[in-house]
Design a protein around this motif. Structure first.
Motif, PDB file in Angstrom:
ATOM      1  N   ILE A 187       0.278  15.075 -31.037  1.00 33.96           N
ATOM      2  CA  ILE A 187       1.298  14.205 -30.707  1.00 33.96           C
ATOM      3  C   ILE A 187       2.921  14.490 -32.050  1.00 33.96           C
ATOM      4  CG2 ILE A 187       3.002  12.975 -28.927  1.00 33.96           C
ATOM      5  CD1 ILE A 187       0.117  13.133 -26.863  1.00 33.96           C
ATOM      6  N   THR A 188       3.792  14.046 -31.691  1.00 34.62           N
ATOM      7  CA  THR A 188       4.962  13.495 -33.064  1.00 34.62           C
ATOM      8  C   THR A 188       5.904  12.667 -32.322  1.00 34.62           C
ATOM      9  OG1 THR A 188       4.841  15.775 -34.220  1.00 34.62           O
ATOM     10  CG2 THR A 188       6.880  13.694 -34.782  1.00 34.62           C
ATOM     11  N   LEU A 189       4.763  11.031 -33.593  1.00 34.01           N
ATOM     12  CA  LEU A 189       5.921  10.057 -32.490  1.00 34.01           C
ATOM     13  C   LEU A 189       5.638   9.321 -33.414  1.00 34.01           C
ATOM     14  CD1 LEU A 189       5.917   9.118 -29.574  1.00 34.01           C
ATOM     15  CD2 LEU A 189       3.411   8.035 -30.111  1.00 34.01           C
ATOM     16  N   SER A 190       6.829   8.560 -33.208  1.00 29.00           N
ATOM     17  CA  SER A 190       6.921   7.685 -34.601  1.00 29.00           C
ATOM     18  C   SER A 190       6.877   6.285 -34.531  1.00 29.00           C
ATOM     19  CB  SER A 190       9.075   7.360 -34.681  1.00 29.00           C
ATOM     20  OG  SER A 190       9.637   6.956 -33.894  1.00 29.00           O
ATOM     21  N   PRO A 191       6.481   5.159 -35.401  1.00 27.41           N
ATOM     22  CA  PRO A 191       5.437   4.010 -35.164  1.00 27.41           C
ATOM     23  C   PRO A 191       7.291   3.305 -33.704  1.00 27.41           C
ATOM     24  CG  PRO A 191       5.621   4.894 -37.364  1.00 27.41           C
ATOM     25  CD  PRO A 191       6.248   5.703 -37.199  1.00 27.41           C
ATOM     26  N   ALA A 192       7.861   3.266 -34.652  1.00 26.69           N
ATOM     27  CA  ALA A 192       8.882   2.927 -33.101  1.00 26.69           C
ATOM     28  C   ALA A 192       9.070   3.154 -31.436  1.00 26.69           C
ATOM     29  CB  ALA A 192      10.307   2.952 -33.476  1.00 26.69           C
ATOM     30  N   ASP A 193       8.543   4.639 -31.201  1.00 31.65           N
ATOM     31  CA  ASP A 193       8.566   5.800 -30.187  1.00 31.65           C
ATOM     32  C   ASP A 193       7.038   4.654 -30.093  1.00 31.65           C
ATOM     33  OD1 ASP A 193      11.183   6.569 -30.470  1.00 31.65           O
ATOM     34  OD2 ASP A 193       9.899   9.043 -31.145  1.00 31.65           O
ATOM     35  N   ALA A 194       5.763   4.660 -30.701  1.00 30.55           N
ATOM     36  CA  ALA A 194       4.861   4.542 -29.962  1.00 30.55           C
ATOM     37  C   ALA A 194       5.071   2.654 -29.320  1.00 30.55           C
ATOM     38  CB  ALA A 194       3.582   4.132 -30.847  1.00 30.55           C
ATOM     39  N   ALA A 195       6.118   1.955 -30.260  1.00 28.05           N
ATOM     40  CA  ALA A 195       5.857   0.299 -29.643  1.00 28.05           C
ATOM     41  C   ALA A 195       6.649   0.784 -28.408  1.00 28.05           C
ATOM     42  CB  ALA A 195       6.554  -0.250 -31.116  1.00 28.05           C
ATOM     43  N   LEU A 196       7.869   1.303 -28.390  1.00 29.13           N
ATOM     44  CA  LEU A 196       8.230   1.504 -27.698  1.00 29.13           C
ATOM     45  C   LEU A 196       7.937   1.909 -26.163  1.00 29.13           C
ATOM     46  CD1 LEU A 196      11.354   1.272 -25.634  1.00 29.13           C
ATOM     47  CD2 LEU A 196      11.652   4.134 -26.324  1.00 29.13           C
ATOM     48  N   VAL A 197       6.594   2.877 -26.436  1.00 28.52           N
ATOM     49  CA  VAL A 197       5.366   3.435 -25.086  1.00 28.52           C
ATOM     50  C   VAL A 197       5.082   2.651 -25.023  1.00 28.52           C
ATOM     51  CG1 VAL A 197       4.525   4.404 -25.195  1.00 28.52           C
ATOM     52  CG2 VAL A 197       5.594   5.486 -25.823  1.00 28.52           C
ATOM     53  N   LEU A 198       4.480   2.038 -25.405  1.00 31.62           N
ATOM     54  CA  LEU A 198       3.411   0.158 -25.495  1.00 31.62           C
ATOM     55  C   LEU A 198       4.147  -0.624 -24.466  1.00 31.62           C
ATOM     56  CD1 LEU A 198       1.056  -0.581 -25.994  1.00 31.62           C
ATOM     57  CD2 LEU A 198       1.945  -1.861 -27.553  1.00 31.62           C
ATOM     58  N   SER A 199       5.764  -0.789 -24.557  1.00 27.02           N
ATOM     59  CA  SER A 199       6.470  -1.979 -23.972  1.00 27.02           C
ATOM     60  C   SER A 199       6.851  -1.206 -22.616  1.00 27.02           C
ATOM     61  CB  SER A 199       7.524  -2.270 -24.998  1.00 27.02           C
ATOM     62  OG  SER A 199       7.682  -2.181 -26.129  1.00 27.02           O
ATOM     63  N   LEU A 200       7.013  -0.142 -22.422  1.00 19.49           N
ATOM     64  CA  LEU A 200       7.717   0.085 -21.295  1.00 19.49           C
ATOM     65  C   LEU A 200       6.298   0.083 -20.092  1.00 19.49           C
ATOM     66  CD1 LEU A 200       9.871   2.533 -22.137  1.00 19.49           C
ATOM     67  CD2 LEU A 200      10.986   1.155 -20.990  1.00 19.49           C
TER      68      LEU A 200
END
Length: 203
Positions: A187-200
């Motif tokens: 899955i292509t995921l940027s570090p910022a997207d990973a942090a967003l996923v974890l936050s949500l």
């Protein structure tokens, strides 16, 4: 989950992780560092609590939150330091409430910063009252704890101000594991997207 779970995908991710020892080491180190940050923050807020007892209680809470409903791991965290470290129950409760409120504020802030549109669509109007309630609990617990501990050596106001940035740093460290697992799963995921996923996930 039972209808969408793909056991072969788990095997594929584990195989990818095994073929990437450097990435695996980085991910696990960052994940462990997140709990080191939380334990150190707790120790600074509650000086009579040792780092080892703080770290152990946080892991007890982590296990409880994953195995029990309604995030019942947090009461186990309090019980752990009261029984094992002989911390007064009131101080253990107030410091836990303080740090967990900081966690909530941190994930709301990260979600709003990293993905405001997605955060608004998923949590909508609930975000603002949640943040206000967490801030109020943080202030109340912080003021009470400061006054209580001032009589026995005190707690630095600077550390109370650092609990939200410290919580945010811990979440960002945890997001390294999310980012790594996504990569191993293709899955292509940027570090910022990973942090967003974890936050949500944690709101």
């Amino acid at each position: 989950m039972a209808t969408t779970f793909d056991p072969s995908m788990v095997g594929s991710v584990l195989s990818s992780a095994a073929r990437d020892p450097l990435g695996l080491t980085l991910a696990l180190t960052a994940y462990a560092a997140a709990f080191v940050v939380r334990a150190e923050l707790w120790r600074r807020v509650l000086p009579r609590l040792s780092f080892g007892q703080a770290l152990a209680a946080i892991h007890v809470a982590l296990a409880g939150n994953h195995l029990l409903p309604l995030r019942l791991g947090e009461p186990l965290r309090i019980v752990s330091v009261v029984r094992r470290a002989r911390i007064p129950a009131a101080e253990a409760t107030a410091s836990t409430l303080l740090l967990r409120s900081a966690d909530v504020l941190a994930v709301v802030a990260l979600a709003a910063l990293l993905g405001p549109r997605l955060a608004e669509r998923l949590i909508g109007a609930a975000a603002f009252p949640l943040a206000v309630a967490a801030a109020a609990l943080l202030v109340v617990a912080g003021v009470w704890l400061s006054r209580r501990l001032r009589r026995s050596g005190g707690v630095g106001a600077g550390w109370l101000a650092a609990v939200v940035p410290g919580a945010a740093a811990a979440w960002l460290l945890e997001s390294v594991l999310v980012w790594s697992c996504a990569g191993w799963a293709g899955i292509t995921l940027s570090p910022a997207d990973a942090a967003l996923v974890l936050s949500l996930i944690h709101i």
